[in-house]
Design a protein around this motif. Structure first.
Motif, PDB file in Angstrom:
ATOM      1  N   CYS A 212      33.869 -13.168   4.171  1.00  0.00           N
ATOM      2  CA  CYS A 212      33.027 -14.243   3.310  1.00  0.00           C
ATOM      3  C   CYS A 212      33.222 -15.554   3.943  1.00  0.00           C
ATOM      4  O   CYS A 212      32.502 -16.459   3.562  1.00  0.00           O
ATOM      5  N   HIS A 217      37.005 -21.668   6.287  1.00  0.00           N
ATOM      6  CA  HIS A 217      36.515 -22.744   5.248  1.00  0.00           C
ATOM      7  C   HIS A 217      37.777 -23.564   5.081  1.00  0.00           C
ATOM      8  O   HIS A 217      37.841 -24.733   5.170  1.00  0.00           O
ATOM      9  N   GLN A 226      29.242 -21.560   8.098  1.00  0.00           N
ATOM     10  CA  GLN A 226      27.841 -21.533   8.160  1.00  0.00           C
ATOM     11  C   GLN A 226      27.309 -20.141   8.627  1.00  0.00           C
ATOM     12  O   GLN A 226      26.550 -19.728   8.072  1.00  0.00           O
ATOM     13  N   MET A 229      28.217 -17.176   6.201  1.00  0.00           N
ATOM     14  CA  MET A 229      27.406 -17.544   4.985  1.00  0.00           C
ATOM     15  C   MET A 229      26.173 -17.090   5.321  1.00  0.00           C
ATOM     16  O   MET A 229      25.627 -16.304   4.187  1.00  0.00           O
ATOM     17  N   ILE A 233      24.090 -13.946   3.048  1.00  0.00           N
ATOM     18  CA  ILE A 233      23.307 -14.386   2.158  1.00  0.00           C
ATOM     19  C   ILE A 233      21.880 -13.434   2.654  1.00  0.00           C
ATOM     20  O   ILE A 233      21.324 -12.627   1.819  1.00  0.00           O
ATOM     21  N   ILE A 257      32.273 -16.680  -2.501  1.00  0.00           N
ATOM     22  CA  ILE A 257      30.852 -16.349  -2.902  1.00  0.00           C
ATOM     23  C   ILE A 257      30.021 -17.220  -3.911  1.00  0.00           C
ATOM     24  O   ILE A 257      29.186 -17.531  -3.981  1.00  0.00           O
ATOM     25  N   TYR A 261      30.125 -20.894  -1.822  1.00  0.00           N
ATOM     26  CA  TYR A 261      29.108 -21.012  -1.029  1.00  0.00           C
ATOM     27  C   TYR A 261      28.165 -22.152  -1.658  1.00  0.00           C
ATOM     28  O   TYR A 261      27.528 -22.969  -0.841  1.00  0.00           O
ATOM     29  N   GLN A 262      28.038 -22.417  -2.761  1.00  0.00           N
ATOM     30  CA  GLN A 262      27.201 -23.269  -3.315  1.00  0.00           C
ATOM     31  C   GLN A 262      27.771 -24.763  -3.113  1.00  0.00           C
ATOM     32  O   GLN A 262      26.862 -25.820  -2.609  1.00  0.00           O
ATOM     33  N   ILE A 275      21.319 -19.135  -2.760  1.00  0.00           N
ATOM     34  CA  ILE A 275      22.670 -18.583  -3.144  1.00  0.00           C
ATOM     35  C   ILE A 275      22.831 -18.550  -4.530  1.00  0.00           C
ATOM     36  O   ILE A 275      23.200 -17.312  -5.392  1.00  0.00           O
TER      37      ILE A 275
END
Length: 421
Positions: A212, A217, A226, A229, A233, A257, A261-262, A275
């Protein structure tokens, strides 16, 4: 980029974040507290504070448990500020070679699988197995004192076919297994499959999934995040219409997630929309099983187990996703729950930096949590997070606490296999 000074001005220094701040609880250092972090970041943005080894050490000592965010009357995003400054830290100071190698493996699953198989072969030579993990056979300081995760010979995703059919299935789910459940605690995935089979639900293992991105992160490696992700996605966009839900048995992966992610994609409108289109399909496993199946009713027909369970709330489950009632509701059908004094207190895992360079902090927090577990006199401590499992198992071993760890899915699968006399 955040306006650190604006956040610092908004902080009213009320101190509500202090009592349960994980790092402050063991350091007593005001600079290593939420309002301390915020104030220092404001000074950094105003060029009144340099980003040097001392400030790097301070900003890397936050466990990112998010307790401060959950109790702040203004909901100031202290965790996001820390995550962002760590990107600056990574750019200025670089990332330790072993972290860069680990993140490279997370992006290259085939190589990760190959190295995992090699390590599983050599592990018996250097480590001895225990019920909770492995410990070094030889007096090397790091491995002799640490209980490390087990290394089974086969990963979870390699053990099974991609599609597992259930008898008279009316639903189909995919599994985002998470790295620790895939490579180390494979019994978690095994248990989830047993539960889904009992519920007559088809399973798609989503074998092209990657990490993930949470370890990278929390370390500030934005490029790796990046990459991971974007891969996940794109992959799940291809298969999402074929399943009713994607189940995640790991709190950290789920929070990454469903929540992070947002935040990471906030400046990219296209990625943000992609997302948001996927998020309604992703669930923590216990949440979906409780809300969208009759699992609780089935468990109610099974006998009560003669075991007492105390439940630890993973930070990413309770504080970030507000999921804590659902696993308890399922477990309590067949086990006696004994709440510890503060199940919401962080276990002290804290990410890869905390587990390596700052393990003395992780150990102190784990020590406190281990004693809290011991005081319940429970047989088992459970949490829907294998990072917590790794941390708590090691802490309990170090403190001589004779309590075993079991993921809630393991407990549920065990209960389903029993019949009333």
């Amino acid at each position: 980029m955040f306006d650190y000074q604006k956040t610092a001005d908004a902080c009213v220094k009320c101190g509500r974040c202090i009592p349960d701040c994980t790092i402050y609880s063991i350091s007593g250092d005001e600079t290593r507290s939420p309002r301390g972090f915020i104030d220092l970041l404001g000074q950094y943005q105003q060029n009144r504070l340099p980003l040097n080894e001392q400030t790097k050490d301070i900003f890397e000592s936050c466990f990112l448990c998010t307790h401060c965010v959950s109790v702040c009357p203004k909901s100031l995003p202290t965790d996001e500020l820390i995550e962002e400054i760590r990107i600056d830290i990574a750019k200025k100071f670089g990332i330790k070679w072993y972290k860069r190698f680990f993140f490279y493996l997370l992006k290259n699953r085939s190589l990760m699988n190959a190295l995992f198989k090699a390590s599983a072969f050599f592990t018996p030579l250097f480590f001895k197995s225990t019920q909770e993990g492995i410990v070094g056979r030889f007096p090397l300081p790091f491995i002799q004192k640490r209980l490390l995760p087990p290394t089974p010979r086969q990963t979870f995703l390699e053990k099974y076919p991609e599609i597992i059919k259930a008898k008279n299935a009316k639903q189909k789910v995919a599994i985002f297994i998470g790295c620790l459940s895939n490579y180390n605690y494979v019994q978690v995935g095994d248990s989830l499959l047993k539960i889904l089979a009992h519920l007559q639900i088809d399973t798609f293992l989503a074998k092209e999934q990657k990490c993930c991105g949470a370890p990278a992160h929390f370390t500030g490696d934005s490029q790796s995040v990046q990459n991971l992700m974007e891969h996940n996605i794109t992959y799940f966009e291809k298969i999402i219409q074929e399943v009713d839900a994607v189940l995640i048995p790991e709190a950290t992966c789920a929070a990454m997630i469903l929540h992070d992610y947002q935040r990471i994609a906030k400046n990219d409108e296209v990625m943000t929309q992609r997302i948001q289109n996927l998020i309604p399909h992703f669930f923590m496993a216990s949440d979906w099983l409780f809300r969208y199946t009759n699992l609780a009713e089935i468990l109610a027909t099974k006998p009560k187990q003669n075991l007492q369970i105390t439940y630890h709330d993973p930070c990413h489950a309770r504080k970030v996703l507000q999921i804590y009632k659902e696993p308890r509701a399922l477990i309590s059908q067949n086990y006696t729950l004994k709440e510890m004094s503060n199940p919401n207190a962080c276990c002290g895992f804290g990410g890869i930096t905390m587990q390596t360079e700052k393990h003395h902090y992780a150990s102190k927090v784990g020590q406190s949590k281990a004693h809290m577990i011991q005081q319940t006199q429970a047989n088992i401590v459970s949490a829907e997070c294998n990072a917590c499992r790794m941390q708590l198992s090691n802490a309990m071993r170090q403190e001589g606490v004779n309590v075993h760890f079991a993921h809630p899915l393991e407990l549920i699968a065990q209960a389903l296999q029993t019949e009333k006399a």
